[in-house]
Structure formats: C-alpha cells, structure tokens
Write an enzyme that holds these catalytic residues in place. Structure first.
Site, PDB file in Angstrom:
ATOM      1  N   LYS A  69       7.720   2.154   6.705  1.00  0.00           N
ATOM      2  CA  LYS A  69       8.844   2.839   7.611  1.00  0.00           C
ATOM      3  C   LYS A  69       8.910   1.903   8.676  1.00  0.00           C
ATOM      4  CE  LYS A  69      10.938   6.915   7.595  1.00  0.00           C
ATOM      5  NZ  LYS A  69      11.128   7.761   6.366  1.00  0.00           N
ATOM      6  N   GLY A  87      18.177  24.156  11.134  1.00  0.00           N
ATOM      7  CA  GLY A  87      19.085  22.847  11.281  1.00  0.00           C
ATOM      8  C   GLY A  87      20.016  22.681  10.324  1.00  0.00           C
ATOM      9  N   GLY A 115      22.567  20.391  10.136  1.00  0.00           N
ATOM     10  CA  GLY A 115      23.018  19.182  10.451  1.00  0.00           C
ATOM     11  C   GLY A 115      23.185  18.418   8.970  1.00  0.00           C
ATOM     12  N   VAL A 164      21.766  17.313   6.458  1.00  0.00           N
ATOM     13  CA  VAL A 164      20.941  17.926   5.344  1.00  0.00           C
ATOM     14  C   VAL A 164      21.190  19.276   5.273  1.00  0.00           C
ATOM     15  CG1 VAL A 164      18.718  18.316   3.932  1.00  0.00           C
ATOM     16  CG2 VAL A 164      19.345  15.995   5.205  1.00  0.00           C
TER      17      VAL A 164
HETATM   18  C1  PPY Z   1      13.437   8.416   3.187  1.00  0.00           C
HETATM   19  O1  PPY Z   1      13.795   8.913   2.088  1.00  0.00           O
HETATM   20  O2  PPY Z   1      12.558   9.075   3.846  1.00  0.00           O
HETATM   21  C2  PPY Z   1      13.974   7.178   3.490  1.00  0.00           C
HETATM   22  O3  PPY Z   1      13.551   6.554   4.287  1.00  0.00           O
HETATM   23  C3  PPY Z   1      15.201   6.694   2.515  1.00  0.00           C
HETATM   24  C4  PPY Z   1      15.194   5.463   1.845  1.00  0.00           C
HETATM   25  C5  PPY Z   1      15.781   5.375   0.786  1.00  0.00           C
HETATM   26  C6  PPY Z   1      15.739   4.409  -0.029  1.00  0.00           C
HETATM   27  C7  PPY Z   1      14.874   3.472   0.451  1.00  0.00           C
HETATM   28  C8  PPY Z   1      14.103   3.379   1.280  1.00  0.00           C
HETATM   29  C9  PPY Z   1      14.099   4.481   2.072  1.00  0.00           C
END
Ligand code: PPY
Length: 353
Positions: free
Chosen positions: A80, A183, A185, A187
C-alpha cells in the site's frame, strides 16, 4: 508508538520513504509481501498529523492487500502507498508531485504496482503513469485502463451479501430483506442499485449532501442519521464508508444478523471479530467481500478479460471465498476473520520467489 517499535512489530518486507522536497509531501510505500508475486496496492492520498501516522496507515493497510490477493487466488503480493500531502497545495503542484511519484514507481522496476484508493482517482493514475507505466492499474478508459473500480467493487459486495443470505436463511434471494448501507458513495451507491433491482428494502446513511439528496429525496429511501446507524434494525448491515466502525462501542448496539460491506479495515481491533461472533452476528471479512476492484483490475488489465467476464469472475470468486470461509469457521468453531486468515496463510506457505 515510536517508529522502531512500529516497524519491529510489522510483519512485512520493506518500506520505501521519500520526502518530496518541492511540496513537502511524504511518500511511503509499504511492501508487505512478495511471496505470491510482485506487490501491488492502492495509493491513498490525504494529510496526516505527522509522518508517523502516515507510515502507520501504510503498514496497516498493506497486510490486508496480501490477504486479499491470497484469498482471491491472485498471484500478486500485498502493498500500500500513502502520499501524506501538505494541508494546502495547488492543483499544479499536485500533478508534478504525482509525476515524481510515478518516477519513483518506475525506479522500483516492477517491485510495486499501484491503483486508485482513498483520495486518488483514475485521472491521477493517468498522471502517475506518465512516468510510472506500466506499473499502474486503474487508468481511465481514455488512457487504456479499466477506469473506476468502485462500481465493480459494489457488485462484488452485492454478490457477497447474496452468499451471506444463503448461509443465514438457506436462500440467496434478497427480496424483502432489509439492508442498511452506511456510505452511499462509489461502492455503496452501486450496491444500493443492485439491491433495489432485486426487491431489497434498502436503508442508507451518509454525511454528503449530494448522496442524501439523491437517495433520500429522489429515490425515496429511508435516511438513517449517523447517530442511529448501529442500533437500527436490519438483516444485513453493510459498512461502505469508514474503517474501524466495528468496535467495543458499536458492536453491542448492532441489531442485525450479519455485517457485510465494502469498507476497508472495518474491525477496530482483532478481538472485535470475537465480539461479533459472541453476538451471533455473521461477519463477512472486509478484504474478502471488497476484493472486487482488485480481482477485476488484474483480470482486465493483466489477463485481458472483457469487463463483462470480469463481473462474473468477481461474483463467483467472492462467493466461493466466503462459502469456504463460513464452512471453515463453522467446522473449526473459529471466527470468520480467523478462518479467512487461516486460508490466506495456507496459500502463503509456499517458497518465496
Ligand atoms: C484494493 O483492492 O484495496 C486496492 O488497493 C486495489 C488494487 C487493485 C489492483 C492492484 C492493486 C490494488
């Protein structure tokens, strides 16, 4: 917690830290695991109280990506990135910052790929890709990407809720079931559309005026104010906004049979999974039910699937994973969170690259 303790307790591999001098922003890339393949994870961009808080966020979120890919059967590792932005800076310096971030990703040579996350968009990915290509998922369709993954993540959550109903009631049908979506939004809004299509009774909560206007005033859905969300009676509570909302304060208030939503990091602490189990509330682990974006982006952009095929894959993949998790949890008498973790860890028990 000081930085040394923080890093010491983290189970991941490496952290890249870059101070972007022109803007004062900090870029933090946490590579949690490359066990199953090159690492990937979204880029979260917001301001933090200090660098430590930004590092903490990146470390914490990277592990969930490792588990997400492992449970979904995607041959990638978890990571991340966080861009800790200064409180105010103009849009021009923002694009320049994103380009320098792209150059950093390019330097990493494929160790890390990224995608949109909180505070970044497909348009941002286009800018990052100017320097960082090809290691960028989720560019705009104009730039050859799949575009926003919010809608397909919402579809995955919908498929997950169907499986939850099948497990609870013996039938996957949502007709007449009452679902509270926290939420509405990217999603949650898409999830609501799918739910309404099959005759679900939908309640919603949101803090954004535009969402309230659309779903309450235009569609006529019951609006639940923030302070009443947890105690409101429903069959399924679907958190699609904030993290950390399942905790010692909220869990005793819950008036539902299951929690199944798209938000990341829903549990305030690991023991909150036990609290849910003790209340006999079925919990669909967040990184399993919200994996639709990751599943679709890799299917479409790495493996060349058509979007419509990816939609089917997302639904099947999430339902299969949840079925296995619920079966394991029941058989072993453990929480669904522990069952998901066990399945992920089994898949991670392979020789590294
Ligand atoms: C997630 O699903 O939380 C993401 O960060 C999305 C993602 C999708 C594909 C590659 C890296 C991150």
């Amino acid at each position: 917690m000081d930085m040394e303790t923080l890093l010491n307790e983290w189970t991941g591999e490496s952290v890249i830290v870059r101070h972007d001098k022109p803007t004062g922003a900090w870029i933090i890339i946490a590579i949690h695991s490359t066990r199953l393949g090159p690492a990937a994870g979204g880029t979260r961009m917001k301001s933090y109280v200090n660098v430590q808080a930004a590092v903490y966020d990146a470390l914490r979120l990277s592990g969930a990506m490792t588990y997400k890919f492992a449970v979904s059967g995607i041959p990638m590792g978890g990571a991340k990135a966080v861009i800790a932005a200064p409180p105010i800076f103009d849009p021009q310096s923002r694009s320049a910052l994103l380009r320098r971030y792209g150059a950093l990703i390019h330097q990493l040579g494929g160790l890390f790929s990224t995608a949109p996350d909180v505070g970044t968009s497909s348009a941002d990915m286009d800018i990052i890709a100017e320097m960082g290509a090809p290691h960028i998922f989720g560019r705009t369709p104009a730039a050859g990407g799949m575009g926003d993954s919010g809608p397909i993540t919402g579809l995955g959550v919908f498929a997950g809720i169907q499986l939850v109903c099948e497990h609870l009631y013996g039938v996957a049908s949502l007709q007449g079931r009452r679902v509270l979506v926290q939420g509405a939004g990217q999603v949650g809004g898409k999830l609501i559309e799918h739910l309404l299509d099959v005759g679900t009774e939908v309640l919603f909560s949101d803090v954004a005026e535009a969402a309230i206007r659309h779903f309450r005033d235009e569609l006529g859905l019951p609006f639940i104010p923030a302070e009443a969300v947890y105690e409101t009676e429903c069959d399924i509570f679907s958190p699609c906004a904030l993290g950390g909302i399942l905790n010692a304060t909220t869990i005793p208030q819950l008036n539902c049979r299951a929690v199944a939503g798209g938000a990341n990091n829903q549990l305030g602490a690991p023991e909150d999974a036990d609290k849910l189990q003790a209340r006999n509330i079925l919990y669909a682990p967040d990184y399993v039910i919200n994996a639709g974006g990751a599943i679709a982006l890799t299917a479409v952009e790495t493996d060349g699937w058509l979007y419509a095929e990816a939609e089917k894959k997302v639904a099947e993949n999430i339902q299969r994973a949840l079925r296995e998790i619920f079966t394991t949890a029941t058989a072993e008498g453990i929480t669904t969170e522990a069952a998901a973790r066990r399945i992920a860890e089994e898949r991670l028990r392979v020789p590294g690259p």
